[in-house]
Design a protein around this motif. Sequence first.
Motif, mmCIF file in Angstrom:
data_model
loop_
_atom_site.group_PDB
_atom_site.id
_atom_site.type_symbol
_atom_site.label_atom_id
_atom_site.label_comp_id
_atom_site.label_asym_id
_atom_site.label_seq_id
_atom_site.Cartn_x
_atom_site.Cartn_y
_atom_site.Cartn_z
ATOM 1 N N GLU A 41 -14.334 -5.761 1.965
ATOM 2 C CA GLU A 41 -13.774 -4.433 2.268
ATOM 3 C C GLU A 41 -12.739 -4.032 1.210
ATOM 4 O O GLU A 41 -12.754 -2.920 0.684
ATOM 5 C CB GLU A 41 -13.130 -4.463 3.657
ATOM 6 C CG GLU A 41 -12.719 -3.096 4.173
ATOM 7 C CD GLU A 41 -11.858 -3.171 5.434
ATOM 8 O OE1 GLU A 41 -11.405 -4.285 5.797
ATOM 9 O OE2 GLU A 41 -11.634 -2.117 6.040
ATOM 10 N N LEU A 45 -13.076 -0.977 -1.724
ATOM 11 C CA LEU A 45 -12.077 0.084 -1.851
ATOM 12 C C LEU A 45 -11.383 0.027 -3.203
ATOM 13 O O LEU A 45 -11.196 1.040 -3.872
ATOM 14 C CB LEU A 45 -11.011 -0.061 -0.761
ATOM 15 C CG LEU A 45 -11.301 0.584 0.585
ATOM 16 C CD1 LEU A 45 -10.312 0.059 1.615
ATOM 17 C CD2 LEU A 45 -11.213 2.096 0.482
ATOM 18 N N GLY A 141 8.156 -3.106 -5.214
ATOM 19 C CA GLY A 141 7.272 -1.963 -5.236
ATOM 20 C C GLY A 141 5.922 -2.375 -5.785
ATOM 21 O O GLY A 141 5.407 -3.445 -5.477
ATOM 22 N N SER A 142 5.368 -1.521 -6.621
ATOM 23 C CA SER A 142 4.011 -1.748 -7.131
ATOM 24 C C SER A 142 4.059 -2.299 -8.539
ATOM 25 O O SER A 142 4.923 -1.930 -9.332
ATOM 26 C CB SER A 142 3.251 -0.427 -7.162
ATOM 27 O OG SER A 142 3.296 0.186 -5.892
ATOM 28 N N TRP A 182 0.025 -4.528 -6.216
ATOM 29 C CA TRP A 182 0.091 -3.276 -5.448
ATOM 30 C C TRP A 182 -0.380 -3.621 -4.031
ATOM 31 O O TRP A 182 -1.254 -4.458 -3.840
ATOM 32 C CB TRP A 182 -0.860 -2.243 -6.039
ATOM 33 C CG TRP A 182 -0.354 -1.503 -7.220
ATOM 34 C CD1 TRP A 182 -0.053 -1.993 -8.457
ATOM 35 C CD2 TRP A 182 -0.140 -0.093 -7.303
ATOM 36 N NE1 TRP A 182 0.349 -0.997 -9.291
ATOM 37 C CE2 TRP A 182 0.301 0.201 -8.614
ATOM 38 C CE3 TRP A 182 -0.285 0.958 -6.402
ATOM 39 C CZ2 TRP A 182 0.618 1.493 -9.036
ATOM 40 C CZ3 TRP A 182 0.015 2.249 -6.819
ATOM 41 C CH2 TRP A 182 0.463 2.497 -8.121
ATOM 42 N N GLU A 183 0.168 -2.946 -3.042
ATOM 43 C CA GLU A 183 -0.211 -3.239 -1.655
ATOM 44 C C GLU A 183 -1.712 -3.050 -1.428
ATOM 45 O O GLU A 183 -2.329 -3.775 -0.661
ATOM 46 C CB GLU A 183 0.625 -2.402 -0.684
ATOM 47 C CG GLU A 183 2.058 -2.946 -0.577
ATOM 48 C CD GLU A 183 2.990 -2.085 0.259
ATOM 49 O OE1 GLU A 183 2.857 -0.842 0.239
ATOM 50 O OE2 GLU A 183 3.868 -2.666 0.918
ATOM 51 N N HIS A 184 -2.325 -2.093 -2.143
ATOM 52 C CA HIS A 184 -3.752 -1.848 -1.899
ATOM 53 C C HIS A 184 -4.606 -3.068 -2.254
ATOM 54 O O HIS A 184 -5.714 -3.194 -1.782
ATOM 55 C CB HIS A 184 -4.262 -0.608 -2.655
ATOM 56 C CG HIS A 184 -4.242 -0.743 -4.161
ATOM 57 N ND1 HIS A 184 -3.531 0.074 -4.982
ATOM 58 C CD2 HIS A 184 -4.899 -1.595 -4.998
ATOM 59 C CE1 HIS A 184 -3.716 -0.253 -6.248
ATOM 60 N NE2 HIS A 184 -4.551 -1.273 -6.284
ATOM 61 N N TYR A 187 -3.425 -5.484 1.241
ATOM 62 C CA TYR A 187 -2.849 -5.109 2.528
ATOM 63 C C TYR A 187 -3.787 -5.275 3.711
ATOM 64 O O TYR A 187 -3.406 -5.797 4.743
ATOM 65 C CB TYR A 187 -2.313 -3.671 2.488
ATOM 66 C CG TYR A 187 -1.244 -3.456 3.527
ATOM 67 C CD1 TYR A 187 -1.510 -2.832 4.739
ATOM 68 C CD2 TYR A 187 0.035 -3.938 3.310
ATOM 69 C CE1 TYR A 187 -0.527 -2.676 5.696
ATOM 70 C CE2 TYR A 187 1.028 -3.782 4.253
ATOM 71 C CZ TYR A 187 0.743 -3.149 5.447
ATOM 72 O OH TYR A 187 1.732 -3.001 6.394
ATOM 73 N N LEU A 188 -5.022 -4.819 3.569
ATOM 74 C CA LEU A 188 -5.948 -4.847 4.704
ATOM 75 C C LEU A 188 -6.172 -6.261 5.227
ATOM 76 O O LEU A 188 -6.508 -6.461 6.383
ATOM 77 C CB LEU A 188 -7.288 -4.207 4.317
ATOM 78 C CG LEU A 188 -7.226 -2.701 4.049
ATOM 79 C CD1 LEU A 188 -8.600 -2.194 3.602
ATOM 80 C CD2 LEU A 188 -6.764 -1.932 5.272
ATOM 81 N N LYS A 191 -1.760 -8.075 5.000
ATOM 82 C CA LYS A 191 -0.687 -7.207 5.526
ATOM 83 C C LYS A 191 0.511 -7.309 4.583
ATOM 84 O O LYS A 191 0.364 -7.215 3.379
ATOM 85 C CB LYS A 191 -0.328 -7.596 6.963
ATOM 86 C CG LYS A 191 -1.532 -7.733 7.868
ATOM 87 C CD LYS A 191 -2.211 -6.370 8.101
ATOM 88 C CE LYS A 191 -3.321 -6.464 9.114
ATOM 89 N NZ LYS A 191 -4.631 -6.853 8.593
ATOM 90 N N ASN A 192 1.715 -7.542 5.140
ATOM 91 C CA ASN A 192 2.891 -7.530 4.269
ATOM 92 C C ASN A 192 3.165 -8.890 3.636
ATOM 93 O O ASN A 192 4.144 -9.039 2.914
ATOM 94 C CB ASN A 192 4.115 -7.071 5.053
ATOM 95 C CG ASN A 192 4.527 -8.085 6.092
ATOM 96 O OD1 ASN A 192 3.683 -8.587 6.831
ATOM 97 N ND2 ASN A 192 5.804 -8.423 6.148
#
Lengths: 218, 245
Positions: A41, A45, A141-142, A182-184, A187-188, A191-192
Amino acid sequence: MQTIIKLAPRTLVPALSRCSKHTLPDLPYDYNALEPIISGEIMKLHHQKHHATYVNNLNVAEEKYNDAKAKNDLNTMIHLQPAIRFNGGGHLNHSIFWQVLCPKEGGNQPSGALADQIKKDFGSFDKMVTQLSNASVGVQGSGWGWLGFNKQEQRLQVATCSNQDPLQATTGLLPIFGIDVWEHAYYLQYKNVRADYVKAIFQIANWKKADELFQKAK
Amino acid sequence: MMISAAIVFLITFAGVYSQTTLTLPPLPYAYNALEPVLSEKLMHLHHDKHFFAYTNKTNMVLRLLCNETKDGDKLKEIGNLPIEIILTRLGELPETYALSLRHNGGGYINHKLFFSLLKAPTATAAENKPTGVFLEALEKSFGSFDKFRELFSAASVNLFGSGWVWLYIDARTKTLVLNFTANQDNPIMFDKNHFVIMGIDLWEHAYYPVYENRRAEYVENFWRLVNWPVVSQRYIESQTKRSDL
């Protein structure tokens, strides 16, 4: 903090460019090939949306830049530079990233010239992993964590860049292995808990490719 | 019974005033209250993980700062101030403290504000508007509410990387200003007299579980959540020159 002087509504919807120079590279493996470390997934993305958007927006920005250059419109050229840096960097970074990852292999460590250089510059592979991990987790941050090669000093170094600043243009180091924080990128699934993602990613590091990049960098 | 209750009250009261322990404020609404714009799952993650982590890490740093013996009592004194004040004095701290507080303390105050500005969504963005004195102020500064929203949205969609877009009263001009910050920076870090009216969290964690990469869609729907009475109240407070942040 920078002041927003003027903001015309702009969308990031990619426009089709007649002379697209940059194209989205295919992944060297299936979307789910990096499971369970990175889910199919996320890969889908990350590749089809995020990287594709960088490519599209880079083409749009470059076309506008070329138009402005043809008209000697220096103001517009300068105005477009952040977009080229951001989207161009995003395209460069992700193109490298897909290459330096590969499906999970047992006992995954570099060998040969890269292994020797890592030992020389960090003391051991594990020490390099610790340093690169800490730096990557610590990015605020990113941004990206990198193992880079300092050609002048002929040594490997850990570095971080913010946002999509590309390693070579920003620091002069040549990229050997990188981690998108980067969180993207995680993240899915994670998570954090970026630290878990960074720890796990070493299981899918393509050290053969990293060694290739290293040989070329030298 | 009464005496012990009084003691508990005093300890709590004193605890609040010593300000070395930040508490994680609960959401002013149920976790699912912002559905379908922001899912219950997202709100749990955002509040219980991200905001929680910023709170804890800030407390850890403040504890160290309050025990710091370098520079006599100066650092201890700063450490005992409210976090909103400490963040206006980061330049007086050693770099490691400044960096950590900028990130974690910034994260704390930003999220504390952000969650307080949201409410259950209206069916459309168009029907959620401010009124009264604040609306007049927006019209004066931006021409119209729609223009303000357009500019705020454009800034939000175009921000590179992680950060926030803010509407605040500028310290010098005393006018409403739109601006952005990177990472967890807050306008007060740049001038203690900037008065923040509202902001939007543009870190990917703020929208990814629902919107994935579609930040524009998140920004569009954000307008359905804005609690205009709360935002307007902040504006009114700024005009009475109160400094509670």
